[in-house]
Enzyme design. Sequence first.
Site, PDB file in Angstrom:
ATOM      1  N   HIS A 177      23.117  59.208 -50.309  1.00  0.00           N
ATOM      2  CA  HIS A 177      24.469  59.586 -49.871  1.00  0.00           C
ATOM      3  C   HIS A 177      25.134  60.516 -50.869  1.00  0.00           C
ATOM      4  O   HIS A 177      25.927  61.374 -50.499  1.00  0.00           O
ATOM      5  CB  HIS A 177      25.323  58.345 -49.608  1.00  0.00           C
ATOM      6  CG  HIS A 177      25.137  57.819 -48.229  1.00  0.00           C
ATOM      7  ND1 HIS A 177      24.343  56.748 -47.952  1.00  0.00           N
ATOM      8  CD2 HIS A 177      25.586  58.282 -47.034  1.00  0.00           C
ATOM      9  CE1 HIS A 177      24.328  56.545 -46.645  1.00  0.00           C
ATOM     10  NE2 HIS A 177      25.070  57.460 -46.065  1.00  0.00           N
ATOM     11  N   CYS A 184      24.219  64.319 -36.087  1.00  0.00           N
ATOM     12  CA  CYS A 184      25.094  64.430 -37.253  1.00  0.00           C
ATOM     13  C   CYS A 184      24.372  64.043 -38.544  1.00  0.00           C
ATOM     14  O   CYS A 184      25.005  63.862 -39.573  1.00  0.00           O
ATOM     15  CB  CYS A 184      26.365  63.613 -37.073  1.00  0.00           C
ATOM     16  SG  CYS A 184      26.049  61.854 -36.886  1.00  0.00           S
TER      17      CYS A 184
HETATM   18  C1  PEP Z   1      22.782  59.217 -40.446  1.00  0.00           C
HETATM   19  O1  PEP Z   1      22.298  58.116 -40.722  1.00  0.00           O
HETATM   20  O2  PEP Z   1      22.101  60.204 -40.092  1.00  0.00           O
HETATM   21  C2  PEP Z   1      24.233  59.421 -40.552  1.00  0.00           C
HETATM   22  C3  PEP Z   1      24.795  60.533 -40.126  1.00  0.00           C
HETATM   23  O3  PEP Z   1      24.967  58.430 -41.153  1.00  0.00           O
HETATM   24  P1  PEP Z   1      24.981  58.222 -42.760  1.00  0.00           P
HETATM   25  O4  PEP Z   1      24.173  59.328 -43.372  1.00  0.00           O
HETATM   26  O5  PEP Z   1      26.389  58.219 -43.190  1.00  0.00           O
HETATM   27  O6  PEP Z   1      24.321  56.895 -42.873  1.00  0.00           O
END
Ligand code: PEP
Length: 521
Positions: free
Chosen positions: A190, A482
């Site tokens: 992240h 996304c």
């Molecule tokens: C994903 O898992 O692709 C997503 C967009 O959520 P995050 O990266 O915040 O877990």
Amino acid sequence: AILAERPAEPHAETPSKASSGGFVPMSPGRAAGPVVAVGRARPAVPETTVADRVAALARLDEALAAARAALAGNPILAAQAALLADPALIGPARAAIEADGRHEAAAWRDAIAAAAASHEALDDPYLRARARDLREAGDAVLRELLGGFGLDLPAKPAIIAVDELTAAEAASLPPTILGVLDRRGGPTSHAAILLRAAGIPALGGVALDPPPSRAAFDGATGEFVAEPDAATEARFRAADLLAPGPASVILPGGEALEFWANVAGPADAAAAARAGAFGVGLARTEMLFLGRADMPGEDEQEARVGAMIAPFQGRPVVVRLLDAGADKPVPFLALASEENPALGVRGVRALLRRPDFCAAHLRALLRAGAGHDLRIMVPMVTFAAELRAIRDLLAAAARDVGCEPPPLGAMIEVPAAALTVPDLLAASDFFSIGTNDLTQYVLAADRGHKDLPGFADAGHPAVIGLCARVCRDAGAVPVSVCGEAAGDPSTARLLVEAGIRKLSMGAARLSTLRAAFSASA
Ligand code: PEP
Ligand code: MG
């Protein structure tokens, strides 16, 4: 060997491949300037006595378990994890809480200091060296107890060299940080996602002791120059990744391909709006509250989410419900520490275990979204029943606030959800595929695993095949992507072939994707 089994693809833009120099591209963009090694300042340890000694003991036990689990996951640090089970260390800390009512952080700090000092007094050099292990393991527990140590950031513009930037730290870097050199960071953590969203170039796997006084690097290719001359620095100065441009392009077949933005706070939302995003495809609300021990009230949530989406007045905004758990710690939800958090109580699973928080959260989002084209998105959906439960809470929240419930959509991150879209259709007004988590679950490899970067590949046929199936099964219900794959031209191309017409990415990726698809459109 795994990578050798797949035909090599020209992935010049992808941040997920190791560079020839051994540095791991984490966030594209170029940076040049002074390098400052930054450490973490320890917050003051409370010296007060605690009213509830049993609760203080429980907090110490929980912090010990969490630190042990984190250290045990790393083979180099497993010996430190073992130290944290030593009764000779834990006993005195517990005694100081039980007998004297010391605060758990103070009790623990003193127990570590005493044990480290007695090791340092020994003749055996091996045992003396354990003192350092003790201090490091002790710090891991203190970080759990005190909610992390803040980074000691330089005041002047600089590239920072850091040991494993956390998501919370990445989310709050000021604009004076030109770039990040991370000793351990991987491309799909992240922290990397947030750095990309903020347009801050970064490399992982950079262990330079001591770091150079100046450096120039390219976060997409891994190219790195220590002590560059002035001409080299000029060559590496950042291009404007946030230049304004159109929100969509027309594909050869005549359909529009829309470019949306992922945002995690007001600053990158403003950047995304300036850069011309179609709308917000993913607002990561949890990033506003990472690491918080006190639960933010409804008013604070409304204010902070409102500030995050304000730049997108008049454009569609998809706000995701708080996605806590796994690598996004949200202490105020008081989730138990887990052996295997990516497969545990996270996302909607956590929300449904905290219905009071969830109701307040929904009311805050509805109030923040008043006057916006708001949609609400649910993370980590596995079953239609989870979506229906949130829909019921949303209906109640809308009644309380006195508005119509906005569209509600499911994220497709769990393979079971991708395979059962027909069951989710009745409860979902739209879908958004989170390829980061979907890839981790389909390829069975932790998304942030530093030794398995080749597995973080949303372009794998199994993942793309699932995306195509979701598009097919969704029929007329809109589907977007996304995950980070949306911002990688070669993977995005596969997603478009699979039927995706909405790509949502960090603002700093918009210009690259626009250029990639304009060239072919
Ligand atoms: C994903 O898992 O692709 C997503 C967009 O959520 P995050 O990266 O915040 O877990
Ligand atoms: Mg996810």
